[in-house]
Motif scaffolding. Structure first.
Motif, PDB file in Angstrom:
ATOM      1  N   SER A  58       0.836  -1.203   0.000  1.00 28.80           N
ATOM      2  CA  SER A  58       0.000   0.000   0.000  1.00 28.80           C
ATOM      3  C   SER A  58       0.866   1.246   0.000  1.00 28.80           C
ATOM      4  O   SER A  58       1.856   1.304   0.728  1.00 28.80           O
ATOM      5  CB  SER A  58      -0.886   0.033   1.241  1.00 28.80           C
ATOM      6  N   LYS A 111      -1.561   7.014   0.492  1.00 29.42           N
ATOM      7  CA  LYS A 111      -2.742   6.497  -0.205  1.00 29.42           C
ATOM      8  C   LYS A 111      -3.930   7.434  -0.056  1.00 29.42           C
ATOM      9  O   LYS A 111      -3.993   8.206   0.893  1.00 29.42           O
ATOM     10  CB  LYS A 111      -3.088   5.106   0.301  1.00 29.42           C
ATOM     11  N   THR A 149      -3.607  -1.050  -3.171  1.00 30.99           N
ATOM     12  CA  THR A 149      -2.409  -1.865  -3.338  1.00 30.99           C
ATOM     13  C   THR A 149      -1.819  -1.602  -4.713  1.00 30.99           C
ATOM     14  O   THR A 149      -2.497  -1.116  -5.620  1.00 30.99           O
ATOM     15  CB  THR A 149      -2.708  -3.370  -3.200  1.00 30.99           C
TER      16      THR A 149
END
Length: 109
Positions: free
Chosen positions: A7, A11, A18
């Protein structure tokens, strides 16, 4: 080479994401006594997956540098650091940089 890059640290908020990749590269090696310095230049076929966006597959450039030590004349143990980037699909439409550190063992026949 294939990668499961996990990850991304930055993010998108509120999502699980992912990164997976497949790559090809040209590798150059510079031996200096028992040390081997390597450079890798190629392309990564990156796949950015996020639960709040569509999966996006893109081709991205990659660069990696490494150093290793000849434990015995034909076996080298070393580290490699590489960089590339990944894109996430709609509605995010974001790019993120990807970097990795790998432990490598190389046997020359």
């Amino acid at each position: 080479m294939t990668f499961d890059l996990g990850s991304p640290g930055d993010k998108p908020a509120g999502s699980k994401s992912t990164i997976g990749a497949f790559g090809v590269a040209a590798v150059g090696t510079l031996p200096v006594e028992r040390w081997r310095f390597t450079g890798r230049l190629g392309v990564m076929f990156m796949e950015g997956r996020a639960d709040i966006a569509e999966t996006r597959k893109t081709t991205q450039p990659m660069l990696a540098l490494g150093a290793g030590y000849d434990v015995i004349p034909k076996l080298t143990i070393g580290l490699e650091i590489g960089v590339s980037r990944v894109e996430f699909g709609s509605p995010l439409n974001e790019k993120a940089s990807v970097s990795w550190v790998g432990l490598a063992a190389t046997y020359r026949f």
